[in-house]
Design a protein around this motif. Structure first.
Motif, PDB file in Angstrom:
ATOM      1  N   THR A 133      17.243  36.841   3.324  1.00  0.00           N
ATOM      2  CA  THR A 133      15.973  37.008   2.604  1.00  0.00           C
ATOM      3  C   THR A 133      15.951  36.220   1.302  1.00  0.00           C
ATOM      4  OG1 THR A 133      15.659  39.224   3.538  1.00  0.00           O
ATOM      5  CG2 THR A 133      14.415  38.687   1.541  1.00  0.00           C
ATOM      6  N   PHE A 134      16.992  36.366   0.497  1.00  0.00           N
ATOM      7  CA  PHE A 134      17.008  35.709  -0.812  1.00  0.00           C
ATOM      8  C   PHE A 134      17.125  34.186  -0.684  1.00  0.00           C
ATOM      9  CE2 PHE A 134      18.957  39.872  -2.609  1.00  0.00           C
ATOM     10  CZ  PHE A 134      17.708  40.464  -2.568  1.00  0.00           C
ATOM     11  N   ALA A 135      17.848  33.726   0.331  1.00  0.00           N
ATOM     12  CA  ALA A 135      17.944  32.283   0.556  1.00  0.00           C
ATOM     13  C   ALA A 135      16.590  31.731   0.992  1.00  0.00           C
ATOM     14  CB  ALA A 135      18.996  31.978   1.613  1.00  0.00           C
ATOM     15  N   ALA A 136      15.888  32.465   1.848  1.00  0.00           N
ATOM     16  CA  ALA A 136      14.562  32.030   2.280  1.00  0.00           C
ATOM     17  C   ALA A 136      13.610  31.933   1.092  1.00  0.00           C
ATOM     18  CB  ALA A 136      14.007  32.994   3.327  1.00  0.00           C
ATOM     19  N   HIS A 137      13.717  32.893   0.168  1.00  0.00           N
ATOM     20  CA  HIS A 137      12.889  32.839  -1.043  1.00  0.00           C
ATOM     21  C   HIS A 137      13.223  31.589  -1.861  1.00  0.00           C
ATOM     22  CE1 HIS A 137      12.292  37.510  -1.054  1.00  0.00           C
ATOM     23  NE2 HIS A 137      11.683  36.913  -0.049  1.00  0.00           N
ATOM     24  N   ALA A 138      14.503  31.296  -1.997  1.00  0.00           N
ATOM     25  CA  ALA A 138      14.926  30.136  -2.792  1.00  0.00           C
ATOM     26  C   ALA A 138      14.476  28.825  -2.161  1.00  0.00           C
ATOM     27  CB  ALA A 138      16.448  30.138  -2.959  1.00  0.00           C
ATOM     28  N   LEU A 139      14.297  28.836  -0.855  1.00  0.00           N
ATOM     29  CA  LEU A 139      13.862  27.631  -0.147  1.00  0.00           C
ATOM     30  C   LEU A 139      12.343  27.444  -0.230  1.00  0.00           C
ATOM     31  CD1 LEU A 139      16.184  27.925   2.968  1.00  0.00           C
ATOM     32  CD2 LEU A 139      16.246  26.079   1.279  1.00  0.00           C
ATOM     33  N   GLY A 140      11.690  28.330  -0.946  1.00  0.00           N
ATOM     34  CA  GLY A 140      10.260  28.174  -1.190  1.00  0.00           C
ATOM     35  C   GLY A 140       9.364  28.553  -0.039  1.00  0.00           C
ATOM     36  N   GLY A 141       9.845  29.445   0.801  1.00  0.00           N
ATOM     37  CA  GLY A 141       9.008  29.899   1.898  1.00  0.00           C
ATOM     38  C   GLY A 141       8.917  28.935   3.061  1.00  0.00           C
ATOM     39  N   ASN A 142       9.814  27.964   3.117  1.00  0.00           N
ATOM     40  CA  ASN A 142       9.788  26.992   4.215  1.00  0.00           C
ATOM     41  C   ASN A 142      10.409  27.527   5.504  1.00  0.00           C
ATOM     42  OD1 ASN A 142       8.598  24.961   2.588  1.00  0.00           O
ATOM     43  ND2 ASN A 142      10.601  24.468   1.708  1.00  0.00           N
ATOM     44  N   ILE A 143      11.002  28.718   5.408  1.00  0.00           N
ATOM     45  CA  ILE A 143      11.623  29.330   6.580  1.00  0.00           C
ATOM     46  C   ILE A 143      11.474  30.837   6.470  1.00  0.00           C
ATOM     47  CG2 ILE A 143      13.906  29.453   5.479  1.00  0.00           C
ATOM     48  CD1 ILE A 143      15.124  28.912   8.257  1.00  0.00           C
ATOM     49  N   GLU A 144      11.290  31.489   7.608  1.00  0.00           N
ATOM     50  CA  GLU A 144      11.219  32.945   7.633  1.00  0.00           C
ATOM     51  C   GLU A 144      12.639  33.516   7.572  1.00  0.00           C
ATOM     52  OE1 GLU A 144       8.685  35.084   7.726  1.00  0.00           O
ATOM     53  OE2 GLU A 144       7.213  33.473   7.580  1.00  0.00           O
ATOM     54  N   PRO A 145      12.852  34.592   6.788  1.00  0.00           N
ATOM     55  CA  PRO A 145      14.191  35.189   6.714  1.00  0.00           C
ATOM     56  C   PRO A 145      14.788  35.519   8.079  1.00  0.00           C
ATOM     57  CG  PRO A 145      12.787  36.119   5.016  1.00  0.00           C
ATOM     58  CD  PRO A 145      11.899  35.252   5.865  1.00  0.00           C
ATOM     59  N   LYS A 146      13.945  35.957   9.018  1.00  0.00           N
ATOM     60  CA  LYS A 146      14.457  36.319  10.348  1.00  0.00           C
ATOM     61  C   LYS A 146      14.955  35.117  11.127  1.00  0.00           C
ATOM     62  CE  LYS A 146      11.751  40.537  11.009  1.00  0.00           C
ATOM     63  NZ  LYS A 146      10.737  41.234  11.844  1.00  0.00           N
ATOM     64  N   GLN A 147      14.543  33.926  10.716  1.00  0.00           N
ATOM     65  CA  GLN A 147      14.990  32.708  11.395  1.00  0.00           C
ATOM     66  C   GLN A 147      16.322  32.204  10.849  1.00  0.00           C
ATOM     67  OE1 GLN A 147      11.553  30.286  10.507  1.00  0.00           O
ATOM     68  NE2 GLN A 147      10.647  30.663  12.515  1.00  0.00           N
ATOM     69  N   LEU A 148      16.773  32.808   9.750  1.00  0.00           N
ATOM     70  CA  LEU A 148      17.979  32.347   9.061  1.00  0.00           C
ATOM     71  C   LEU A 148      19.121  33.321   9.299  1.00  0.00           C
ATOM     72  CD1 LEU A 148      19.067  30.186   7.098  1.00  0.00           C
ATOM     73  CD2 LEU A 148      18.263  31.625   5.208  1.00  0.00           C
ATOM     74  N   ARG A 149      20.243  32.800   9.738  1.00  0.00           N
ATOM     75  CA  ARG A 149      21.418  33.640   9.991  1.00  0.00           C
ATOM     76  C   ARG A 149      22.533  33.220   9.041  1.00  0.00           C
ATOM     77  NH1 ARG A 149      22.777  38.609  12.067  1.00  0.00           N
ATOM     78  NH2 ARG A 149      24.981  38.608  12.593  1.00  0.00           N
ATOM     79  N   VAL A 150      22.938  34.136   8.168  1.00  0.00           N
ATOM     80  CA  VAL A 150      23.981  33.852   7.181  1.00  0.00           C
ATOM     81  C   VAL A 150      25.129  34.842   7.375  1.00  0.00           C
ATOM     82  CG1 VAL A 150      24.537  33.597   4.742  1.00  0.00           C
ATOM     83  CG2 VAL A 150      22.209  33.101   5.541  1.00  0.00           C
TER      84      VAL A 150
END
Length: 301
Positions: A133-150
């Motif tokens: 979630t926080f990485a998605a925010h830092a990326l400026g909304g270019n990706i949905e948090p659910k699409q990102l796996r960390v």
């Protein structure tokens, strides 16, 4: 359909977690028990999955050591009953500080002669949710948090939490300078909530969601699906974990775990770390060793 025993169902985490597990209009039967008249034993009888949220929440100015002093005895008493009533159940510890309460649970089960490391998990899913979630925010909304796996390894408090952005899928295009505040927020996001609630609670609703995600994963595994989740586990008792424990110098660690019908089946390697992540891992292990020792020593008295 299996039975989930949610211990601490009336609490600030347990209440929303109970609702999520029930999913409102399903045919699942719900029964509630109070401590009197053997309520804990009745709740645990026949349980396939035990989820423990019982305990006090952290308040402003309260350290996790302060929290442990109260919650450790609660975990000990609950798992004494688990040992005698449903020793074959898969148990999930949500009660903080997880870094120390999971060792208390394990030592309690050991004393009763029923400890099976594959069936005991500390729930760290909230760290995974925050990392994406926080990485998605830092990326400026270019990706949905659910699409990102960390992947998130280590423990479940402060500096022991280590999100591995070098292994994120898809790749996170942020510099070390940009990642630093993101990592800090993943590690200390709980403090933000404690302060904002001004003594009225801690990270409860989001923890309930994270707990539900993990319970859903366990249920999927029990139905025969292939499941991999991060969790805080006793490494030496799970295939692949003994080698990692020897490498890291700790027996308890949050890591990706393959989960089957009867619990953890394999600990997965943590993979290659960036230079900064290696430094963060050293700091995490230093603190984590102290946390683990706190839990183990409580049970040695």
């Amino acid at each position: 359909m299996g039975k989930i025993a949610l211990i601490g169902a009336a609490g600030q985490i347990g209440t929303p977690l109970s609702l999520l597990c029930k999913a409102v209009n399903t045919k699942a039967k719900v029964s509630g028990y109070l401590p009197d008249n053997g309520g804990l034993k009745k709740a645990l009888a026949g349980a396939d999955i035990v989820v423990v949220t019982a305990g006090i929440a952290r308040k402003p100015g309260m350290t996790r050591d302060d929290l442990f002093k109260t919650n450790a005895s609660i975990i000990r008493d609950i798992f004494s009953e688990v040992a005698s009533t449903c020793p074959n159940a898969i148990s999930c510890v949500v009660t903080n500080p997880v870094n120390s309460t999971v060792p208390v649970a394990a030592e309690t089960l050991k004393k009763a002669g029923v400890f099976e490391p594959r069936r005991l998990f500390g729930v760290t899913t909230l760290d995974v949710v925050r990392a994406s979630t926080f990485a998605a925010h830092a990326l400026g909304g270019n990706i949905e948090p659910k699409q990102l796996r960390v992947p998130v390894i280590g423990g479940h408090s402060g500096a022991t939490i280590l999100p591995l952005y070098s292994q994120a899928q898809p790749v996170v295009q942020l510099s070390d300078e940009q990642l630093a505040p993101v990592i800090n927020r993943v590690q200390f996001g709980g403090d933000e909530i404690v302060k904002s609630k001004q003594g009225a609670g801690s990270a409860t609703t989001c923890m309930a969601y994270a707990g539900f995600r993990f319970v859903k994963a366990l249920m999927s595994a029990q139905s025969g699906q292939s499941v991999t989740e991060e969790a805080y586990v006793y490494l030496p008792g799970i295939p692949g974990g003994r080698e990692l424990a020897a490498e890291l110098g700790v027996d308890y660690f949050a890591v990706k775990v393959q989960i089957g019908q009867k619990g953890a089946t394999k600990v997965l390697p943590i993979g290659d770390l960036s230079g900064n992540e290696k430094k963060l891992l050293e700091a995490a292990l230093c603190e984590l060793k102290t946390n683990i020792a706190t839990g183990v020593s409580f049970m040695s008295v």
